[in-house]
Design a protein around this motif. Structure first.
Motif, PDB file in Angstrom:
ATOM      1  N   ASP A 278       0.827  -1.213   0.000  1.00 19.87           N
ATOM      2  CA  ASP A 278       0.000   0.000   0.000  1.00 19.87           C
ATOM      3  C   ASP A 278       0.858   1.257   0.000  1.00 19.87           C
ATOM      4  O   ASP A 278       1.643   1.483   0.914  1.00 19.87           O
TER       5      ASP A 278
ATOM      6  N   GLU B  62       6.550   6.015  -1.284  1.00 15.45           N
ATOM      7  CA  GLU B  62       6.665   5.339   0.010  1.00 15.45           C
ATOM      8  C   GLU B  62       5.438   4.491   0.269  1.00 15.45           C
ATOM      9  O   GLU B  62       4.304   4.954   0.160  1.00 15.45           O
ATOM     10  N   SER B  63       5.695   3.257   0.609  1.00  9.46           N
ATOM     11  CA  SER B  63       4.602   2.385   1.033  1.00  9.46           C
ATOM     12  C   SER B  63       4.520   2.458   2.550  1.00  9.46           C
ATOM     13  O   SER B  63       5.296   3.173   3.188  1.00  9.46           O
ATOM     14  N   VAL B  64       3.580   1.706   3.112  1.00  6.45           N
ATOM     15  CA  VAL B  64       3.449   1.714   4.561  1.00  6.45           C
ATOM     16  C   VAL B  64       4.777   1.346   5.198  1.00  6.45           C
ATOM     17  O   VAL B  64       5.140   1.838   6.248  1.00  6.45           O
ATOM     18  N   LYS B  65       5.507   0.493   4.532  1.00 11.80           N
ATOM     19  CA  LYS B  65       6.717  -0.064   5.121  1.00 11.80           C
ATOM     20  C   LYS B  65       8.010   0.690   4.793  1.00 11.80           C
ATOM     21  O   LYS B  65       8.867   0.815   5.647  1.00 11.80           O
TER      22      LYS B  65
ATOM     23  N   SER C  44      -3.533  -6.284   1.423  1.00 11.48           N
ATOM     24  CA  SER C  44      -3.448  -4.881   1.822  1.00 11.48           C
ATOM     25  C   SER C  44      -3.178  -4.741   3.307  1.00 11.48           C
ATOM     26  O   SER C  44      -4.005  -5.093   4.144  1.00 11.48           O
ATOM     27  N   GLN C  45      -2.012  -4.194   3.614  1.00 10.32           N
ATOM     28  CA  GLN C  45      -1.646  -3.949   5.006  1.00 10.32           C
ATOM     29  C   GLN C  45      -2.610  -2.957   5.658  1.00 10.32           C
ATOM     30  O   GLN C  45      -2.967  -3.093   6.821  1.00 10.32           O
ATOM     31  N   LEU C  46      -3.033  -1.950   4.873  1.00 13.23           N
ATOM     32  CA  LEU C  46      -3.929  -0.931   5.428  1.00 13.23           C
ATOM     33  C   LEU C  46      -5.269  -1.541   5.822  1.00 13.23           C
ATOM     34  O   LEU C  46      -5.830  -1.218   6.868  1.00 13.23           O
TER      35      LEU C  46
ATOM     36  N   PRO D 249       6.481  10.222   5.324  1.00  8.69           N
ATOM     37  CA  PRO D 249       6.803   9.469   6.534  1.00  8.69           C
ATOM     38  C   PRO D 249       8.267   9.640   6.934  1.00  8.69           C
ATOM     39  O   PRO D 249       9.141   9.736   6.083  1.00  8.69           O
TER      40      PRO D 249
ATOM     41  N   ARG E  30      11.432   7.788   8.784  1.00  5.07           N
ATOM     42  CA  ARG E  30      11.825   6.385   8.932  1.00  5.07           C
ATOM     43  C   ARG E  30      12.902   6.266  10.007  1.00  5.07           C
ATOM     44  O   ARG E  30      13.583   7.242  10.321  1.00  5.07           O
TER      45      ARG E  30
ATOM     46  N   GLY F   3       6.600   5.855  10.364  1.00  2.00           N
ATOM     47  CA  GLY F   3       5.849   5.414   9.203  1.00  2.00           C
ATOM     48  C   GLY F   3       4.501   6.087   9.160  1.00  2.00           C
ATOM     49  O   GLY F   3       4.219   7.015   9.925  1.00  2.00           O
ATOM     50  N   TYR F   4       3.696   5.599   8.245  1.00  2.00           N
ATOM     51  CA  TYR F   4       2.359   6.122   8.057  1.00  2.00           C
ATOM     52  C   TYR F   4       1.436   5.482   9.084  1.00  2.00           C
ATOM     53  O   TYR F   4       1.458   4.268   9.270  1.00  2.00           O
TER      54      TYR F   4
END
Lengths: 130, 360
Positions: free
Chosen positions: A39, A62-65, B32-34, B291, B293, B311-312
């Motif tokens: 994502d 940038e993804s979530v990770k 999807s992680q979200l 974000p 890091r 992160g987000y």
């Protein structure tokens, strides 16, 4: 199934390039790339008007990770960026070859296009990566 | 070659994106992680955490654990069926690992510690146990499933019916053995939930059954964004063998009393406490969308700090971070340097999110 449209050119770094026929190219990241990234939550495009050189990191997705650089495979001037990505970075996940495009560049040297992969070669590249 | 948990085939069959984590093939996400993150905040998510180290020790290990751990298992003496969070320190006061020690109702202790430090911790426990002449059993025969989210209670109720009553009655950090299941009301998401240890051969059945009842399988990606929002430390990020619990916001887990309890690292922590700490762990809510890091520079009026995790944050819809900054920094904002550009961030006290609600 990962999409690799036949009408596009590709790079080793998983960008796609569309030749617009007016000396301009549109650049984005491939379906394979967005799948690997997961994502997406943030896109930092170059500034419109910026002069970029081939192989230069000029955008960040940038993804979530994690953060990943997007390299321009061609030199030239950035004539347009996809401003909708600022609020909707997920367009790269949902439509990587369409609404998820990142930037448009006015080519400085059309011969740089010769180094790009065609769909078959890119397909092979991602198959090798597993 | 990565090790596989008892649920490996389930992950692959579900189309999970598998990654290597500390030598284990683990699901990063299932699409999807979200979406997985959201399910845990509002419904119920399942995590395979079988890669973590489960070690059983008999009641006779009490003395050994009081020497080994920075928190004091004596607090559990009158409380069988309860757990304690603690750090395991080196003699310099640095954090080798953080872990949960359960005092089981039927006697003895169960320790659940991180996968990344599996060998070091297993070695420390077995050496200490051997020295004390007691048994130390690594439970590789067990799988570990975390059931997390506001609907976790209802799900277990539907899964086990009346038999679930003692599980539903558990208070946070309570634990109970129900047949083959060992169940703790613990987790790593900032939501209500349970962590269930069960025989490996029964894991797939429970995993599937809980999904049929409405739980979503979640990967390590969501596990990380959930714990970050919950302001929970990750060993290797917020602390390591060079960082003490006092510098990592874990001072509350160090049991100073009784003063004669000489646990590993105590002298170093006391010295650090007497000299005053150089830094502290804070939460950051960043302006904009980029974000931060781990490793990014943080600038304060009292000097530089560093982002330890960032992160987000899906629940906040923007970037957050944990950061170690100079102790003296008392301003309300600081700057995080993102690709050469300073971005303003609000300094807050974690958690960012707890029980589904934004707290900062």
């Amino acid at each position: 199934m990962t999409q690799v449209p036949n009408d596009l050119k590709y790079t080793q770094n998983h960008e796609w390039v569309r030749l617009e026929g007016d000396g301009q190219v549109t650049i984005g990241v491939t379906d394979h790339a967005q799948e690997s990234l997961g994502d997406l939550v943030f896109v930092e495009p170059p500034e419109a008007g910026a002069i970029v050189r081939a192989e230069e990191a000029c955008a960040v997705v940038e993804s979530v990770k994690a953060a990943s650089d997007v390299y321009t495979p061609v030199s030239g001037e950035v004539v347009e960026i996809n401003e909708t990505l600022a609020d909707s970075p997920e367009l790269i996940n949902t439509d990587p070859y369409g609404e998820g495009w990142i930037m448009r560049i006015q080519l400085a040297d059309a011969s740089e296009l010769d180094t790009l992969l065609d769909a078959a070669a890119y397909q092979e590249l991602i198959a090798d990566e597993g | 070659m990565s090790q596989k948990t008892p649920l490996y085939d389930q992950h692959v069959a579900a189309g999970a994106r598998m990654v290597d984590f500390a030598g284990w093939a683990m699901p990063l996400h299932y699409g999807s992680q979200l979406a997985e993150h959201e399910r845990v905040r509002t419904g119920c998510g399942l995590f395979d955490v079988s890669h973590m180290l489960v070690t059983d020790l008999p009641a006779a290990a009490r003395g050994m654990l009081r020497t080994l751990l920075a928190n004091d298992v004596a607090k559990l003496d009158e409380r069988p069926g309860h757990a304690l969070y603690s750090c395991l320190l080196n003699p310099q006061g640095g954090v080798i690992d953080d872990l949960i020690v359960y005092h089981r109702e039927e006697g003895g202790y169960r320790i659940v510690s991180n996968a990344a430090t599996r060998e070091t911790v297993a070695e420390q426990l077995s050496v200490a146990a051997a020295r004390a002449g007691i048994a130390c059993q690594v439970r590789d025969d067990l799988a570990l499933i975390a059931v997390q989210g506001p609907q976790a209670v209802g799900l277990l109720e539907r899964c086990y019916g009346d038999a679930a009553a003692p599980l539903l009655a558990l208070k946070p950090f309570g634990c109970h053995q129900l047949g083959a299941l060992f169940c703790g009301r613990t987790g790593y998401t900032g939501e209500d939930g349970f962590e269930i240890a069960l025989p490996a051969e029964q894991a797939s059945e429970l995993w599937q059954r809980l999904q049929e009842l409405g739980a979503a399988p979640c990967g390590l990606g969501a596990r990380d964004s959930l714990r970050l929002e919950a302001g929970l430390n990750l060993n290797g990020n917020e602390m390591d063998e060079t960082i003490s619990p006092l510098e990592a916001g874990l001072g509350w887990t160090v049991a100073w009393e009784p003063s004669e309890r000489d646990f590993t690292g105590r002298a170093a922590l006391e010295q650090q406490r007497a000299q005053g700490l150089a830094c502290r762990l804070v939460g950051l809510v960043l302006d904009g969308r980029a974000p931060a890091r781990a490793g990014y520079l943080v600038q304060t009026e009292a000097g530089d700090g560093v982002v330890t995790s960032g992160g987000y944050a899906p629940t906040l819809g923007g970037p957050i971070a944990l950061a170690r900054i100079p102790r003296q920094a008392d301003e309300e904002t600081c700057q995080v340097v993102i690709r050469g550009r300073p971005v303003s961030a609000r300094i807050v006290r974690p958690p960012f999110v707890r029980h589904g609600r934004v707290r900062v």
